[in-house]
Design a protein around this motif. Structure first.
Motif, PDB file in Angstrom:
ATOM      1  N   GLN A 148       0.953  -1.382   0.057  1.00  0.00           N
ATOM      2  CA  GLN A 148      -0.537   0.101  -0.185  1.00  0.00           C
ATOM      3  C   GLN A 148       1.036   1.164   0.106  1.00  0.00           C
ATOM      4  O   GLN A 148       0.646   2.280  -0.902  1.00  0.00           O
ATOM      5  CB  GLN A 148      -1.036   0.102   1.534  1.00  0.00           C
ATOM      6  N   PHE A 149       1.840   1.260   0.607  1.00  0.00           N
ATOM      7  CA  PHE A 149       3.207   2.413   0.754  1.00  0.00           C
ATOM      8  C   PHE A 149       3.427   2.578  -0.566  1.00  0.00           C
ATOM      9  O   PHE A 149       3.648   3.111  -0.606  1.00  0.00           O
ATOM     10  CB  PHE A 149       4.156   2.164   1.468  1.00  0.00           C
ATOM     11  N   THR A 150       4.053   1.884  -1.217  1.00  0.00           N
ATOM     12  CA  THR A 150       4.635   1.279  -2.382  1.00  0.00           C
ATOM     13  C   THR A 150       3.469   2.417  -3.592  1.00  0.00           C
ATOM     14  O   THR A 150       3.365   3.514  -4.553  1.00  0.00           O
ATOM     15  CB  THR A 150       4.972   0.560  -3.424  1.00  0.00           C
ATOM     16  N   LYS A 151       2.475   1.687  -3.428  1.00  0.00           N
ATOM     17  CA  LYS A 151       1.079   2.077  -4.546  1.00  0.00           C
ATOM     18  C   LYS A 151       0.963   4.275  -4.240  1.00  0.00           C
ATOM     19  O   LYS A 151       0.620   4.301  -4.961  1.00  0.00           O
ATOM     20  CB  LYS A 151      -0.022   1.615  -4.171  1.00  0.00           C
ATOM     21  N   SER A 152       1.208   3.879  -2.408  1.00  0.00           N
ATOM     22  CA  SER A 152       0.668   5.358  -2.698  1.00  0.00           C
ATOM     23  C   SER A 152       1.742   6.561  -3.220  1.00  0.00           C
ATOM     24  O   SER A 152       1.438   7.711  -3.524  1.00  0.00           O
ATOM     25  CB  SER A 152       0.646   5.970  -1.073  1.00  0.00           C
ATOM     26  N   VAL A 153       2.637   6.127  -3.253  1.00  0.00           N
ATOM     27  CA  VAL A 153       4.050   6.808  -4.276  1.00  0.00           C
ATOM     28  C   VAL A 153       3.435   6.964  -5.494  1.00  0.00           C
ATOM     29  O   VAL A 153       3.610   7.826  -6.095  1.00  0.00           O
ATOM     30  CB  VAL A 153       4.978   6.373  -3.809  1.00  0.00           C
ATOM     31  N   ASN A 154       3.644   5.490  -6.182  1.00  0.00           N
ATOM     32  CA  ASN A 154       3.375   5.842  -7.768  1.00  0.00           C
ATOM     33  C   ASN A 154       1.952   7.012  -7.643  1.00  0.00           C
ATOM     34  O   ASN A 154       2.047   7.821  -8.625  1.00  0.00           O
ATOM     35  CB  ASN A 154       2.808   4.431  -7.600  1.00  0.00           C
ATOM     36  N   GLU A 155       0.427   6.830  -6.801  1.00  0.00           N
ATOM     37  CA  GLU A 155       0.149   7.247  -6.771  1.00  0.00           C
ATOM     38  C   GLU A 155       0.136   9.011  -6.662  1.00  0.00           C
ATOM     39  O   GLU A 155      -0.700  10.035  -7.575  1.00  0.00           O
ATOM     40  CB  GLU A 155      -1.227   7.167  -6.279  1.00  0.00           C
ATOM     41  N   LEU A 156       0.924   9.259  -5.991  1.00  0.00           N
ATOM     42  CA  LEU A 156       1.322  10.515  -5.775  1.00  0.00           C
ATOM     43  C   LEU A 156       1.857  11.651  -6.522  1.00  0.00           C
ATOM     44  O   LEU A 156       2.014  12.104  -7.367  1.00  0.00           O
ATOM     45  CB  LEU A 156       2.993  10.718  -4.137  1.00  0.00           C
ATOM     46  N   GLN A 157       3.145  10.619  -7.270  1.00  0.00           N
ATOM     47  CA  GLN A 157       3.641  10.952  -8.387  1.00  0.00           C
ATOM     48  C   GLN A 157       2.992  10.927  -9.701  1.00  0.00           C
ATOM     49  O   GLN A 157       3.224  12.038 -10.818  1.00  0.00           O
ATOM     50  CB  GLN A 157       4.214   9.098  -8.480  1.00  0.00           C
ATOM     51  N   ASP A 158       1.851  10.808  -9.911  1.00  0.00           N
ATOM     52  CA  ASP A 158       0.648  10.550 -10.685  1.00  0.00           C
ATOM     53  C   ASP A 158      -0.111  12.174 -10.796  1.00  0.00           C
ATOM     54  O   ASP A 158      -0.174  13.192 -11.667  1.00  0.00           O
ATOM     55  CB  ASP A 158      -0.132   9.396 -11.114  1.00  0.00           C
ATOM     56  N   ILE A 159      -0.057  12.607  -9.012  1.00  0.00           N
ATOM     57  CA  ILE A 159      -0.483  13.794  -8.890  1.00  0.00           C
ATOM     58  C   ILE A 159       0.191  15.189  -8.812  1.00  0.00           C
ATOM     59  O   ILE A 159      -0.333  15.997 -10.002  1.00  0.00           O
ATOM     60  CB  ILE A 159      -1.352  13.463  -7.396  1.00  0.00           C
ATOM     61  N   MET A 160       1.334  15.020  -8.692  1.00  0.00           N
ATOM     62  CA  MET A 160       2.464  15.296  -8.777  1.00  0.00           C
ATOM     63  C   MET A 160       2.961  16.323 -10.397  1.00  0.00           C
ATOM     64  O   MET A 160       3.406  17.286 -11.122  1.00  0.00           O
ATOM     65  CB  MET A 160       4.425  15.209  -8.738  1.00  0.00           C
ATOM     66  N   HIS A 161       2.381  14.840 -10.954  1.00  0.00           N
ATOM     67  CA  HIS A 161       2.858  14.980 -13.055  1.00  0.00           C
ATOM     68  C   HIS A 161       1.625  15.854 -13.372  1.00  0.00           C
ATOM     69  O   HIS A 161       1.929  15.992 -13.803  1.00  0.00           O
ATOM     70  CB  HIS A 161       3.299  13.330 -13.176  1.00  0.00           C
ATOM     71  N   LEU A 162       0.451  15.763 -12.808  1.00  0.00           N
ATOM     72  CA  LEU A 162      -0.894  16.392 -12.869  1.00  0.00           C
ATOM     73  C   LEU A 162      -0.876  17.051 -12.925  1.00  0.00           C
ATOM     74  O   LEU A 162      -1.506  18.091 -13.881  1.00  0.00           O
ATOM     75  CB  LEU A 162      -1.983  15.552 -12.464  1.00  0.00           C
ATOM     76  N   LEU A 163      -0.604  18.198 -11.974  1.00  0.00           N
ATOM     77  CA  LEU A 163      -0.122  19.839 -11.649  1.00  0.00           C
ATOM     78  C   LEU A 163       0.277  20.481 -11.399  1.00  0.00           C
ATOM     79  O   LEU A 163       0.423  21.074 -12.465  1.00  0.00           O
ATOM     80  CB  LEU A 163      -0.183  19.196  -8.918  1.00  0.00           C
ATOM     81  N   VAL A 164       1.975  19.834 -12.235  1.00  0.00           N
ATOM     82  CA  VAL A 164       2.829  20.100 -13.200  1.00  0.00           C
ATOM     83  C   VAL A 164       2.779  20.567 -14.981  1.00  0.00           C
ATOM     84  O   VAL A 164       2.120  21.184 -15.238  1.00  0.00           O
ATOM     85  CB  VAL A 164       3.926  19.122 -13.284  1.00  0.00           C
ATOM     86  N   SER A 165       1.621  19.451 -15.285  1.00  0.00           N
ATOM     87  CA  SER A 165       0.946  20.027 -16.331  1.00  0.00           C
ATOM     88  C   SER A 165      -0.325  20.909 -16.237  1.00  0.00           C
ATOM     89  O   SER A 165      -0.536  21.576 -17.753  1.00  0.00           O
ATOM     90  CB  SER A 165       0.974  18.545 -16.525  1.00  0.00           C
ATOM     91  N   ASP A 166      -0.538  21.075 -15.396  1.00  0.00           N
ATOM     92  CA  ASP A 166      -1.515  21.663 -14.984  1.00  0.00           C
ATOM     93  C   ASP A 166      -1.036  23.564 -14.659  1.00  0.00           C
ATOM     94  O   ASP A 166      -1.805  24.176 -14.255  1.00  0.00           O
ATOM     95  CB  ASP A 166      -3.232  21.587 -14.349  1.00  0.00           C
ATOM     96  N   GLN A 167       0.141  23.217 -14.950  1.00  0.00           N
ATOM     97  CA  GLN A 167       1.292  24.820 -14.649  1.00  0.00           C
ATOM     98  C   GLN A 167       0.502  25.219 -13.057  1.00  0.00           C
ATOM     99  O   GLN A 167       0.321  26.535 -12.524  1.00  0.00           O
ATOM    100  CB  GLN A 167       0.598  25.357 -15.771  1.00  0.00           C
ATOM    101  N   ASP A 168       0.663  23.647 -12.296  1.00  0.00           N
ATOM    102  CA  ASP A 168       0.090  24.089 -10.801  1.00  0.00           C
ATOM    103  C   ASP A 168       1.392  23.786  -9.858  1.00  0.00           C
ATOM    104  O   ASP A 168       1.181  23.675  -8.551  1.00  0.00           O
ATOM    105  CB  ASP A 168      -1.675  23.706 -10.078  1.00  0.00           C
TER     106      ASP A 168
END
Length: 630
Positions: free
Chosen positions: A74-94
């Motif tokens: 669950q820890f590594t899954k959360s890290v992977n999801e966190l990485q996706d969120i950070m990628h999304l925020l960057v793409s949204d210029q946020d």
């Protein structure tokens, strides 16, 4: 295809983990609403902060992966999801938002935790992740219980052994899976460098320790040259064992582990394996080159050089497989260089061996016309060489054939002609034996009695043939070579017999049954006695070590002497006269002659002197000497 994802440490784009989506930002935008992003960050924060060693005493002393495998997943899954969120925020210029900053802080904490877990798993499982355990894991797993049944073990011991194997397998497999999970997560999150650094430090220490324990040390050419042979020989024996162990366990196991843990990145697993194994492997395969260059005697060095050449050449396919990466090409190159230097050393040592035979200048005659030390030394050497026939064939296949100018033309009736279809190794061995026989021919001329020269040649050539028949030399030289040289032995023996016993043969009449006067009979008996005593006194110290040759020579002499003398004795003994005359002229009965001949050639040569093989023989020799004085 690979997708571009954000590296939280550098706030820049970098290549990261796999994604099946051609446009992560578009799909992520549909997947996450603002509230969903906040919920995901909060969920990730809950598990990541739980295992933050700086804020939790529990997390500081407990291993995540050891405590709960499900929570680790669950820890590594959360890290992977966190990485996706950070990628999304960057793409949204946020990327300047508080959410992004929070996600970045959580990522750094998570990576620090995973780095610690990675280190702990590598450290605490050293025994289970040692290269030998990893490399033999599949073979142990495939071992069936029938293997234990064959040893006659009780059922409970079989079950215990099976349980132990299973337990070892489970620990090793679990540790490898955990390492791969962490490595995949850290690499995908842009923390490959931290992961790799930990792996290299721990795994290189294991390889270096293994090399050290195997006795492989860094040596210079001058150090090897100065070593006593006994010391160097011990190091070579140790290297031969170390080479097998290091390839089949140390480097093979490390390659398997490296490939598994970093399967997500070819470049990373290559660079890791190269940095971990390059130094140790180069040191391992560099030792044979040092030995090849060392100045040692042919007999001492040759067979160890061949052993090392054999070891590398037989394992070459495995060397190429384990060290296939371009980054470890230096290891392959070092192994090739060692093979080249070892092969050059073998050719040089063969030349030295031939020169040793040529230069043997001893003029001392072998007592009893027995075996010369050069014959025994040379055949010991060649017999051992024949055991390396296949390896020698590879080494000397392109070596120019020997030059015949150094030997008399009369010796070239052996199968070493330029037209011979024989393999190069067969031609070379036949040539070396030819050089030996030529040298023995020269030494035979030191005997003043020519008959002893021929017996010397017969004995030594017979020894050569016997050693050929009893070793792999037979397969290299062939039956034709043996047959041809056996004929030469018979020729030498016949010449010896003619020159040593010819006067005895001639003393007896061609027709022993023919009638003759008493005076003529007396003359024949006296002539036989004189010639037999003279021949026996000269030949009683001769030796024929080979049983078959000894029996053949004695049988031939006996047929020409005892049988003829018996007929003459039975026919003419009574014509000599009274008993007193008979004792004066007839000193030997046919039985006496046969007994004396039967004791010939049994003398044994030791330390330059000859001694009889039995007390009976000694008694007969003393009796013969008393007759000669009479």
């Amino acid at each position: 295809m690979k997708s571009l994802c954000f590296s939280p440490r550098t706030a820049s784009l970098s290549i990261s983990r796999q994604s099946n989506s051609p446009s992560l930002s578009s799909t992520a935008r549909r997947r996450f609403s603002q509230s969903a992003i906040e919920q995901a960050i909060d969920a990730a924060a809950a598990i990541i902060m739980k295992w933050d060693a700086e804020t939790s005493a529990y997390a500081g002393v407990t291993s995540l992966f050891h405590e709960s495998k499900r929570e680790a997943m669950q820890f590594t899954k959360s890290v992977n999801e966190l990485q996706d969120i950070m990628h999304l925020l960057v793409s949204d210029q946020d990327s300047g938002s508080e959410k992004f900053s929070q996600a970045q802080r959580l990522m750094q904490i998570a990576m620090k935790r995973l780095q610690k877990e990675f280190y702990q798993i590598l450290s605490t499982n050293r025994a289970d992740l040692d290269p030998e355990s990893v490399s033999t894991r599949s073979s142990r797993t495939s071992t069936s219980m029938s293997d234990y049944d064959d040893d006659g073990l009780p059922d409970d011991e079989i079950r215990t052994a099976g349980d132990s194997i299973t337990e070892l397998e489970d620990v090793s497999s679990t540790a490898m899976s955990d390492l791969k999970l962490i490595a995949d997560c850290m690499i995908a999150s842009g923390y490959a460098k931290e992961c790799i650094r930990v792996y290299k430090i721990i795994r290189k220490s294991i390889i270096d320790e293994g090399i050290y324990k195997l006795g492989i040390e860094k040596l210079s050419s001058s150090q090897v040259n100065k070593m006593d042979w006994d010391v160097l020989d011990l190091k070579i024996k140790n290297w031969l064992d170390a080479e097998k162990i290091s390839l089949r366990t140390l480097f093979k196991g490390e390659r398997i582990l490296c490939d598994h843990v970093f399967s997500s990145s070819d470049s990373i697993k290559e660079s890791c394996f190269a940095e971990i194994s390059n130094e140790g492997a180069t040191l391992l395969f560099g030792f044979p080159e040092l030995v090849a260059k060392a100045k040692k005697s042919p007999m001492e060095k040759m067979f160890r050089v061949l052993d090392m050449y054999t070891a590398i050449s037989e394992d070459w396919q495995e060397i190429e497989t384990i060290f296939a990466f371009e980054s470890v090409s230096a290891v392959r190159l070092q192994a090739i260089n060692s093979l080249v230097k070892l092969s050059e050393s073998v050719l040089s040592l063969l030349t030295d061996f031939e020169c040793t035979i040529h230069k043997d200048s001893s003029k001392a005659m072998t007592p009893g016309s027995g075996l010369h030390r050069l014959t025994m030394y040379s055949m010991d050497y060649l017999t051992l060489l024949a055991d390396y026939g296949n390896i020698l064939t590879d080494i000397i296949s392109d070596w120019p054939p020997p030059a015949k100018s150094s030997l008399p033309e009369s010796f070239f009736d052996s199968p070493v002609s330029d037209d011979s279809p024989r393999p190069a190794i067969s031609v070379r061995i036949a040539w070396l034996i030819l050089v030996l026989l030529c040298k023995l021919d020269c030494k035979s001329k030191h005997y003043k009695d020519v008959s002893l020269s021929y017996l010397f040649l017969a004995n030594n050539l017979q020894h050569v043939i016997s050693r050929v028949r009893a070793s792999n030399l037979m397969y290299l030289l062939g039956e034709e070579w043996i047959t041809k040289h056996e004929a030469k032995v018979r020729q030498f023996a016949a010449n010896y017999e003619r020159l040593a016993w010819g006067q005895v043969f001639a003393s007896l009449p061609e027709n022993p049954m023919a009638s003759m006067t008493g005076g003529k009979a007396k003359e024949c008996f006296m002539k036989f006695t004189s010639s037999f005593e003279d021949a026996y006194s000269k030949q009683c110290s001769c030796v024929v070590p080979d049983l078959k040759l000894r029996d053949e020579i004695k049988a031939s002499i006996g047929t020409k002497v005892v049988a003829v003398y018996r007929e003459f004795y039975d026919m003419h003994k009574s014509t000599v006269g009274e008993e007193s005359s008979e004792k004066l002229f007839v000193r030997f009965s046919p039985e006496d002659v046969g007994n004396y001949l039967s004791e010939l050639f049994f003398a044994t040569v030791s330390s330059g002197s000859s001694s009889t093989s039995s007390s009976t023989s000694s008694h007969r020799h003393r009796y013969m000497r008393s007759l000669l004085r009479a």
